[in-house]
Design a protein around this motif. Structure first.
Motif, PDB file in Angstrom:
ATOM      1  N   TYR A 123       5.367 -13.352  -1.213  1.00 31.79           N
ATOM      2  CA  TYR A 123       4.567 -12.198  -1.597  1.00 31.79           C
ATOM      3  C   TYR A 123       3.292 -12.187  -0.795  1.00 31.79           C
ATOM      4  O   TYR A 123       2.853 -13.221  -0.295  1.00 31.79           O
ATOM      5  N   GLN A 124       2.736 -11.011  -0.612  1.00 29.14           N
ATOM      6  CA  GLN A 124       1.481 -10.912   0.131  1.00 29.14           C
ATOM      7  C   GLN A 124       0.684  -9.729  -0.360  1.00 29.14           C
ATOM      8  O   GLN A 124       1.237  -8.752  -0.857  1.00 29.14           O
ATOM      9  N   TYR A 125      -0.644  -9.891  -0.262  1.00 34.26           N
ATOM     10  CA  TYR A 125      -1.530  -8.804  -0.649  1.00 34.26           C
ATOM     11  C   TYR A 125      -1.809  -7.903   0.544  1.00 34.26           C
ATOM     12  O   TYR A 125      -2.060  -8.387   1.640  1.00 34.26           O
ATOM     13  N   PHE A 126      -1.739  -6.597   0.326  1.00 33.29           N
ATOM     14  CA  PHE A 126      -2.165  -5.640   1.359  1.00 33.29           C
ATOM     15  C   PHE A 126      -3.642  -5.358   1.207  1.00 33.29           C
ATOM     16  O   PHE A 126      -4.363  -5.180   2.154  1.00 33.29           O
ATOM     17  N   SER A 127      -4.095  -5.238  -0.010  1.00 34.47           N
ATOM     18  CA  SER A 127      -5.499  -4.979  -0.289  1.00 34.47           C
ATOM     19  C   SER A 127      -5.791  -5.750  -1.561  1.00 34.47           C
ATOM     20  O   SER A 127      -4.950  -6.514  -2.052  1.00 34.47           O
ATOM     21  N   SER A 128      -6.947  -5.506  -2.148  1.00 31.55           N
ATOM     22  CA  SER A 128      -7.356  -6.346  -3.274  1.00 31.55           C
ATOM     23  C   SER A 128      -6.374  -6.255  -4.448  1.00 31.55           C
ATOM     24  O   SER A 128      -6.227  -7.195  -5.199  1.00 31.55           O
ATOM     25  N   ASN A 129      -5.687  -5.124  -4.611  1.00 29.86           N
ATOM     26  CA  ASN A 129      -4.811  -5.054  -5.776  1.00 29.86           C
ATOM     27  C   ASN A 129      -3.432  -4.496  -5.449  1.00 29.86           C
ATOM     28  O   ASN A 129      -2.704  -4.060  -6.326  1.00 29.86           O
ATOM     29  N   ARG A 130      -3.078  -4.460  -4.180  1.00 32.82           N
ATOM     30  CA  ARG A 130      -1.788  -3.923  -3.792  1.00 32.82           C
ATOM     31  C   ARG A 130      -1.011  -5.001  -3.047  1.00 32.82           C
ATOM     32  O   ARG A 130      -1.584  -5.693  -2.207  1.00 32.82           O
ATOM     33  N   MET A 131       0.240  -5.174  -3.413  1.00 32.60           N
ATOM     34  CA  MET A 131       0.952  -6.306  -2.834  1.00 32.60           C
ATOM     35  C   MET A 131       2.414  -5.985  -2.535  1.00 32.60           C
ATOM     36  O   MET A 131       2.975  -5.014  -3.021  1.00 32.60           O
ATOM     37  N   GLU A 132       2.972  -6.852  -1.711  1.00 32.18           N
ATOM     38  CA  GLU A 132       4.391  -6.763  -1.458  1.00 32.18           C
ATOM     39  C   GLU A 132       5.031  -8.020  -2.028  1.00 32.18           C
ATOM     40  O   GLU A 132       4.556  -9.132  -1.808  1.00 32.18           O
ATOM     41  N   MET A 133       6.121  -7.859  -2.778  1.00 30.14           N
ATOM     42  CA  MET A 133       6.875  -9.003  -3.288  1.00 30.14           C
ATOM     43  C   MET A 133       8.242  -8.947  -2.620  1.00 30.14           C
ATOM     44  O   MET A 133       8.851  -7.877  -2.532  1.00 30.14           O
ATOM     45  N   VAL A 134       8.698 -10.096  -2.174  1.00 28.57           N
ATOM     46  CA  VAL A 134       9.999 -10.131  -1.497  1.00 28.57           C
ATOM     47  C   VAL A 134      10.952 -10.983  -2.320  1.00 28.57           C
ATOM     48  O   VAL A 134      10.608 -12.087  -2.752  1.00 28.57           O
ATOM     49  N   PHE A 135      12.117 -10.448  -2.577  1.00 30.28           N
ATOM     50  CA  PHE A 135      13.141 -11.165  -3.342  1.00 30.28           C
ATOM     51  C   PHE A 135      14.461 -11.159  -2.587  1.00 30.28           C
ATOM     52  O   PHE A 135      14.762 -10.215  -1.858  1.00 30.28           O
ATOM     53  N   GLU A 136      15.240 -12.209  -2.824  1.00 31.50           N
ATOM     54  CA  GLU A 136      16.635 -12.169  -2.428  1.00 31.50           C
ATOM     55  C   GLU A 136      17.420 -11.942  -3.709  1.00 31.50           C
ATOM     56  O   GLU A 136      17.267 -12.694  -4.680  1.00 31.50           O
ATOM     57  N   LEU A 137      18.188 -10.885  -3.696  1.00 36.42           N
ATOM     58  CA  LEU A 137      18.867 -10.450  -4.929  1.00 36.42           C
ATOM     59  C   LEU A 137      20.328 -10.165  -4.634  1.00 36.42           C
ATOM     60  O   LEU A 137      20.653  -9.649  -3.564  1.00 36.42           O
ATOM     61  N   PRO A 138      21.199 -10.454  -5.597  1.00 34.04           N
ATOM     62  CA  PRO A 138      22.579 -10.001  -5.426  1.00 34.04           C
ATOM     63  C   PRO A 138      22.594  -8.468  -5.479  1.00 34.04           C
ATOM     64  O   PRO A 138      21.987  -7.867  -6.374  1.00 34.04           O
ATOM     65  N   LEU A 139      23.260  -7.852  -4.530  1.00 29.23           N
ATOM     66  CA  LEU A 139      23.304  -6.382  -4.501  1.00 29.23           C
ATOM     67  C   LEU A 139      23.894  -5.834  -5.802  1.00 29.23           C
ATOM     68  O   LEU A 139      23.491  -4.792  -6.299  1.00 29.23           O
ATOM     69  N   ALA A 140      24.848  -6.578  -6.376  1.00 28.78           N
ATOM     70  CA  ALA A 140      25.495  -6.126  -7.601  1.00 28.78           C
ATOM     71  C   ALA A 140      24.489  -5.893  -8.722  1.00 28.78           C
ATOM     72  O   ALA A 140      24.669  -5.024  -9.565  1.00 28.78           O
TER      73      ALA A 140
END
Lengths: 597, 384
Positions: A432-449
């Motif tokens: 995960y990473q912050y773009f600004s003080s309160n906006r972020m990107e979360m990255v997950f690996e998920l089963p498509l199902a």
């Protein structure tokens, strides 16, 4: 080339992208007010109703700049959903710039950021448009601050506008000319063009939408699609106004269409490169992908008599939708239907809605499935996307399911809720990473199902619409799959079967049984609903019988009336599906496709 | 020549006049009695020129409205008319529906003299509160008196109508009502579940929340109690709502409706079934009189049910009767075996204890099936 500008409009949903397109078109007088329907570019009813653009439309706007020069501005519209991110990327690859529309009262939102990144990936020049400044809640200073802090863009060139009231439209047109670069390209080089869309004309066949990168194209040229080396003779080239306007030639930098006796849109590929057959260019445009359906579901007409109509309708839709695939399927409970493959859930919903609306069909769709790899004891690998074809588990050595890398951009206050949702869906949070003080990107690996089952709706609801979601397929991973069956008074209903992860089977079975109990009407006898894996019952619900249904009086004057009532009931029952002795309404099949939240 | 092939026909005479309209009733009637005379004249006119059934009628049934509002002279005129204009059978069942609030000993005797040989007394209940809820013009004791007077007047074939499922009353109360009815040892009983028909004042009251209809479970209990009590008392449950002491006391007329026999309906809003056609007269008494007296047909609409529609009727009506659907007669009539059409459903419904086969050629409702007759019919009709 200096008098051409190619651009797209990108925005978070509801920030006014379509209204702005409409105003730009209106201001250039190529369409009379009388012919003008709101949101000119969204031609499908569904798009107009949902306010989203699925099928992109392109238009060439003639505009005389303040320098007195007549420019051709090519507005390339983009579809607005994650299922179509590849199509969006192809459209953006055809542009030099983008108008990034931001709602003056809502400010920068998740899709604003996602779309901006997509535009930056293609090195587009971005002009921020602060829209809806007529609203009392508009806060232009706040939005400008966000453009700087959240987007990292210079708010200086941002244009304030109200597409609804026509304010700022002239400034935008002028900025397109002055701020966006003209296309680059070598008109003398071998012909090279990027296909970003296609549509179907019943009289002319496939209309290919493309951007000329190098060289030029004329009628009677022999062209070749570089992905499959298919060759065609060009019948007509032209540009888009509201109607198609034929041209003698299209050259480097221009956006237009070609007609070449191509039977269906499936013969063209979005992202493919077109060149001259005799004098081909060196290399194709990068980034081309074959459309690959990832979600599969069966569609059956509610009334079995409608099967030929469904077949006909799918054939027609397919003409205009290269990504849609289908083949005949049959169910004991539902009769004949089609197994269809889609780019994603929205694509599925769009196809379903078009079939229901444009072709007046009433459909039952089965639970969406992904494509599994099943390793058999004889070491062969079978691809299974239909629970009905799932092999006997004793012959299965291993099953594998597709995984995606999901990127979720969200205000950080929803981080916990998103984490819970993704973990509940068997996800792994990789970054995960912050773009600004309160906006972020979360990255997950998920089963498509886990994503095809109601994920997007849940994400939207837990993030109150602020969370945006994008995904790429990454790989196949070993899984523990079971086939979950449902029995109604002992009779297995094949159309309700699902392939699920073993850990999820009991919960899914209980939830589905509960839904069925709510949707199946009471019968004159008790109805038992069971969820089973193999021979083992893992969930059960019972619908008690009604006790009384009898008319007290039936004499001479009542007979015709009563008979008419019975005839009407009989007609209504045609819309119910029989599973053994139990009548199951369409709503029951549809209810199991979604969770209750 | 009176003996012809086919089922004997019936004649239904609708008398659409009431002293007061009951709030639950959806039959056509008016409370303006000034036009009775011209109405009776019109009935005789209609008899003269209406379509005649092929087989001679053996029943006349005065229904309403309140036919007992008519004088015995008028009743006599109509019966005489029927004998004059129709080729009547030698043995005719002549039924009069009687409102207990409209008769006394002498009127009952006079009706008997006029040719009535069967009475159906609309007691509905013996409980004054219930009668009040139903808006009846009589009380419980008047109902009892009318029943006794009918016997004294020499009638043997007497039936009464009772209504159960009146909101706010318990199942136990209904059993008491049945016992009171049984104390008269009558040959015929009709027990109807109160049906709140759209368009009636009672329906509006229910919509306005003035009362709630009885719950499904209570309604089912009431029907079960009715079947048990009357079975124990030796009554034959020959149709969903009808019970007769011996086969000879079944309503010969009403059985025509359930067996597909022909009938001629005379008067405003009356329905006919003659030579395969179903038709119905104009609803309003005034329009009926106007049409008939100016020589026009009072028929307002007609239909000729096709084979599928006839099958639907045969199934629905057949199931209501104790004899059920006669599969041999069905096959003779439609050229297709019941089993071929309904076999699968019959098996399912039998497995759930709703249908049974009797005398090896009849498909009958079980007692549980009778509670769900419409639904069972619906399932079978779904196979047509």
């Amino acid at each position: 080339m200096n008098r051409i500008r190619n651009f797209s409009i990108i925005a978070h949903i509801d920030h006014g992208k379509s209204t702005l397109s409409d105003r730009l078109i209106q201001s250039t007088d190529i369409v009379s007010a009388r012919d003008f329907k709101d949101q000119m570019l969204d031609t499908m009813d569904i798009e107009r109703e949902r306010g989203i653009t699925i099928k992109s439309q392109t238009i060439c706007l003639p505009y005389t700049g303040s320098d007195g020069v007549l420019y051709n501005l090519n507005l390339i519209d983009t579809p607005g959903h994650v299922d179509f991110s590849y199509e969006v990327s192809r459209a953006l690859a055809s542009c030099e710039g983008a108008l990034l529309v931001i709602d003056a009262s809502q400010g920068v939102e998740a899709q604003t950021i996602a779309n901006m990144y997509l535009a930056l990936e293609h090195d587009l020049v971005i002009i921020p448009i602060i829209n809806k400044i007529d609203l009392p809640s508009a806060d232009i200073d706040m939005v400008k601050a966000q453009i700087e802090s959240d987007l990292g863009l210079d708010p200086g060139p941002a244009i304030c506008a109200s597409a609804k009231e026509g304010k700022g439209i002239a400034d935008i047109l002028e900025a397109v000319v002055t701020q966006l670069p003209p296309p680059q390209g070598d008109a003398g080089a071998p012909f090279k063009a990027l296909i970003f869309d296609s549509d179907y004309d019943p009289y002319r066949g496939t209309i290919v939408h493309f951007r000329v990168i190098d060289g030029s194209i004329r009628p009677r040229d022999r062209i070749m699609f570089m992905s499959n080396n298919a060759e065609y003779i060009v019948e007509e080239v032209g540009i888009f106004r509201i109607a198609r306007i034929p041209q003698k030639v299209l050259s480097a930098g221009q956006v237009g269409y070609l007609i070449a006796g191509i039977k269906t849109v499936s013969d063209t590929r979005c992202g493919d490169t077109i060149t001259h057959a005799d004098k081909p260019c060196d290399s194709a445009m990068p980034g081309f992908k074959e459309p690959k359906p990832v979600v599969f579901s069966s569609m059956y007409p509610v009334s079995t008599d409608d099967y030929p109509e469904l077949k006909d309708a799918l054939e027609k839709l397919k003409l205009n939708d290269a990504a849609l695939i289908y083949e005949q399927d049959a169910s004991a409970a539902l009769g004949f239907g089609f197994r269809c493959g889609f780019l994603g859930l929205l694509h599925l919903e769009v196809v379903q809605e078009r079939l229901e609306r444009e072709y007046d069909l009433s459909l039952i769709i089965t639970a969406p499935s992904v494509k599994y790899e099943v390793v058999m004891s004889d070491d062969t690998v079978t691809l299974i996307d239909n629970p009905a074809l799932y092999p006997d588990p004793v012959n299965i050595v291993q099953t594998r399911e597709p995984y995606i890398r999901a990127s979720i951009i969200t205000p950080d206050r929803y981080m916990g809720a998103i984490m819970n949702l993704c973990l509940e869906r068997r996800g792994i949070n990789t970054n995960y990473q912050y773009f600004s003080s309160n906006r972020m990107e979360m990255v997950f690996e998920l089963p498509l199902a886990e994503v095809v089952y109601d994920f997007y709706d849940r994400l939207k609801s837990i993030t109150q619409g602020y969370g945006s979601f994008d995904y790429d397929l990454i790989d196949y991973r070993t899984t523990d799959l079971v086939k979950l069956d449902f029995l109604v008074n002992g009779e297995r209903v094949d159309a309700l079967s699902q392939l699920v992860h073993r850990d999820k089977a009991t919960a899914r079975a209980r939830q589905t049984c509960k839904k069925l109990r709510e949707e199946i009407p009471r019968h004159m006898f008790k109805v038992a609903i069971q969820g089973a894996v193999g021979g083992k019952i893992i969930a059960r619900e019972t619908i008690s019988a009604f006790r009384k249904d009898v008319t007290a009086k039936c004499y001479g004057g009542d007979i015709s009336r009563k008979r008419k009532l019975l005839e009407k009931q009989k007609k209504g029952k045609k819309r119910m599906k029989m599973a053994g002795e139990v009548m199951i309404p369409q709503s029951a099949f549809l209810s199991v496709l979604k969770t209750s939240e | 020549m009176k003996a012809m092939a086919g089922k004997p026909a019936g004649i239904y005479v609708h008398i659409p006049f009431c002293v007061r309209k009951c709030p639950y009733c959806d039959f056509y009637s008016v409370a303006d009695l000034s036009r009775i005379d011209s109405y009776v004249d019109a009935l005789l006119h209609e008899m003269a020129f209406c379509e005649k059934p092929r087989v001679c009628p053996d029943t006349i049934y005065f229904g309403g409205g309140t036919p007992s509002i008519l004088s015995s002279t008028m009743i006599g005129r109509i019966i005489d008319g029927a004998f004059r204009f129709f080729d009547m059978s030698d043995n005719v069942e002549v039924t009069l529906e009687v409102n207990p609030g409209t008769v006394d000993a002498s009127r009952l005797s006079a009706f008997r003299d006029a040719g009535i040989n069967r009475l159906i007394i609309g007691a509905q209940s013996f409980d004054d509160e219930k009668l009040n809820f139903l808006g009846r013009i009589h009380d419980g004791s008047e109902a009892k008196t009318a029943i006794r007077e009918a016997g004294r007047a020499g009638f043997e074939n007497i039936g009464i109508d009772l209504i159960c499922g009146i909101p706010g009353r318990e199942a136990g109360d209904w059993e008491k009502e049945l016992k009171t009815a049984l104390s008269f040892s009558l040959p015929h009983l009709s027990c109807y579940m109160l049906t709140i028909e759209p368009g009636t004042p009672l329906y509006s009251d229910m919509e306005d929340g003035r009362f709630s209809p009885v719950a499904e479970n209570l309604a089912a209990d009431l029907f079960e109690v009715t079947m048990e009590v009357l079975d124990r008392a030796g009554y034959d449950h020959y149709e969903i709502s009808n019970f007769a002491k011996m086969p000879g006391f079944r309503s010969r007329h009403n059985c025509k409706y359930w067996t597909g026999a022909p009938y001629v309906g005379l008067g405003a809003s009356a329905h006919s079934h003659v030579k395969g056609e179903r038709y119905w007269n104009v609803r309003s008494a005034d329009r009926y009189i106007a049409r008939v007296s100016s020589g026009l047909s009072p028929v307002d609409g007609k239909e000729r049910p096709d084979t599928d529609q006839q099958m639907i009727e045969a199934v629905y009506l057949g199931l209501r009767a104790a004899e059920g659907i006669d599969s041999r007669a069905f096959e003779l009539r439609f050229g297709r075996a019941c089993n071929e059409i309904f076999g699968r459903e019959i098996a399912t419904l039998s497995r759930h204890g709703l249908l049974e086969s009797c005398d090896d050629n009849r498909i009958c409702l079980t007692r549980q099936g009778k509670l769900k007759a419409d639904a069972v019919a619906g399932r079978l009709i779904g196979c047509i």
